[in-house]
Design a protein around this motif. Structure first.
Motif, mmCIF file in Angstrom:
data_model
loop_
_atom_site.group_PDB
_atom_site.id
_atom_site.type_symbol
_atom_site.label_atom_id
_atom_site.label_comp_id
_atom_site.label_asym_id
_atom_site.label_seq_id
_atom_site.Cartn_x
_atom_site.Cartn_y
_atom_site.Cartn_z
ATOM 1 N N VAL A 121 0.849 -1.201 0.000
ATOM 2 C CA VAL A 121 0.000 0.000 0.000
ATOM 3 C C VAL A 121 0.880 1.244 0.000
ATOM 4 O O VAL A 121 0.644 2.193 -0.758
ATOM 5 N N ALA A 122 1.899 1.257 0.851
ATOM 6 C CA ALA A 122 2.785 2.418 0.928
ATOM 7 C C ALA A 122 3.470 2.676 -0.408
ATOM 8 O O ALA A 122 3.538 3.820 -0.879
ATOM 9 N N GLU A 123 3.971 1.624 -1.025
ATOM 10 C CA GLU A 123 4.644 1.779 -2.315
ATOM 11 C C GLU A 123 3.683 2.245 -3.405
ATOM 12 O O GLU A 123 4.010 3.134 -4.198
ATOM 13 N N ALA A 124 2.498 1.638 -3.451
ATOM 14 C CA ALA A 124 1.507 2.015 -4.465
ATOM 15 C C ALA A 124 1.047 3.453 -4.273
ATOM 16 O O ALA A 124 0.843 4.183 -5.254
ATOM 17 N N PHE A 125 0.886 3.868 -3.021
ATOM 18 C CA PHE A 125 0.486 5.252 -2.767
ATOM 19 C C PHE A 125 1.549 6.213 -3.277
ATOM 20 O O PHE A 125 1.243 7.214 -3.933
ATOM 21 N N GLU A 126 2.809 5.935 -2.977
ATOM 22 C CA GLU A 126 3.869 6.840 -3.416
ATOM 23 C C GLU A 126 3.960 6.893 -4.942
ATOM 24 O O GLU A 126 4.217 7.951 -5.517
ATOM 25 N N GLU A 127 3.736 5.764 -5.599
ATOM 26 C CA GLU A 127 3.723 5.761 -7.070
ATOM 27 C C GLU A 127 2.570 6.608 -7.599
ATOM 28 O O GLU A 127 2.736 7.346 -8.571
ATOM 29 N N TYR A 128 1.420 6.511 -6.957
ATOM 30 C CA TYR A 128 0.269 7.317 -7.370
ATOM 31 C C TYR A 128 0.552 8.804 -7.170
ATOM 32 O O TYR A 128 0.319 9.627 -8.054
ATOM 33 N N ASP A 129 1.081 9.153 -6.020
ATOM 34 C CA ASP A 129 1.379 10.555 -5.727
ATOM 35 C C ASP A 129 2.417 11.099 -6.714
ATOM 36 O O ASP A 129 2.280 12.229 -7.208
ATOM 37 N N ASP A 130 3.434 10.301 -7.027
ATOM 38 C CA ASP A 130 4.445 10.720 -7.995
ATOM 39 C C ASP A 130 3.845 10.880 -9.389
ATOM 40 O O ASP A 130 4.178 11.819 -10.120
ATOM 41 N N ALA A 131 2.946 9.969 -9.767
ATOM 42 C CA ALA A 131 2.303 10.050 -11.087
ATOM 43 C C ALA A 131 1.443 11.307 -11.191
ATOM 44 O O ALA A 131 1.420 11.974 -12.231
ATOM 45 N N LEU A 132 0.727 11.650 -10.109
ATOM 46 C CA LEU A 132 -0.053 12.887 -10.096
ATOM 47 C C LEU A 132 0.837 14.106 -10.277
ATOM 48 O O LEU A 132 0.514 15.035 -11.027
#
Length: 107
Positions: free
Chosen positions: A41-52
């Motif tokens: 979850v932590a990794e996926a969240f950071e990827e999402y935030d970076d993509a945004l």
């Protein structure tokens, strides 16, 4: 890293769903399935935030809790898992506002 915010969001939602399933089937305090799902979850969240950020120059109002800054672990686990902490949603000053005389509610 996924650069498409929609794909990153879908990966985050899937990671959250896997975490829910792992938590529901938890087997003890240090269940490796829950710990793995927590990290995902932590990794996926950071990827999402970076993509945004990359796509729209925008971020979420959230961040991954990492505990002590001196900790060398990439991600911290919740309090019931070795070496980590968790965020309760309340800041220290919020605890001061709680009435000590009110009995704790069980859920």
């Amino acid at each position: 890293m996924t650069t498409d915010p929609r794909a990153a969001l879908n990966a985050l939602v899937a990671a959250l769903e896997r975490h829910l399933e792992a938590a529901a089937g938890r087997r003890g305090e240090n269940d490796p399935v829950v710990v793995g799902a927590y990290r995902a979850v932590a990794e996926a969240f950071e990827e999402y935030d970076d993509a945004l950020l990359d796509a729209f120059d925008e971020v979420t109002p959230l961040e991954v809790y990492r505990g002590d800054e001196d900790d060398d672990d990439e991600f911290d686990e919740p309090d019931d898992v070795e070496g980590g902490g968790s965020y309760t949603g309340m800041d220290d000053e919020d605890y001061d506002d709680l009435d000590d005389t009110e009995p704790a509610r069980s859920t």
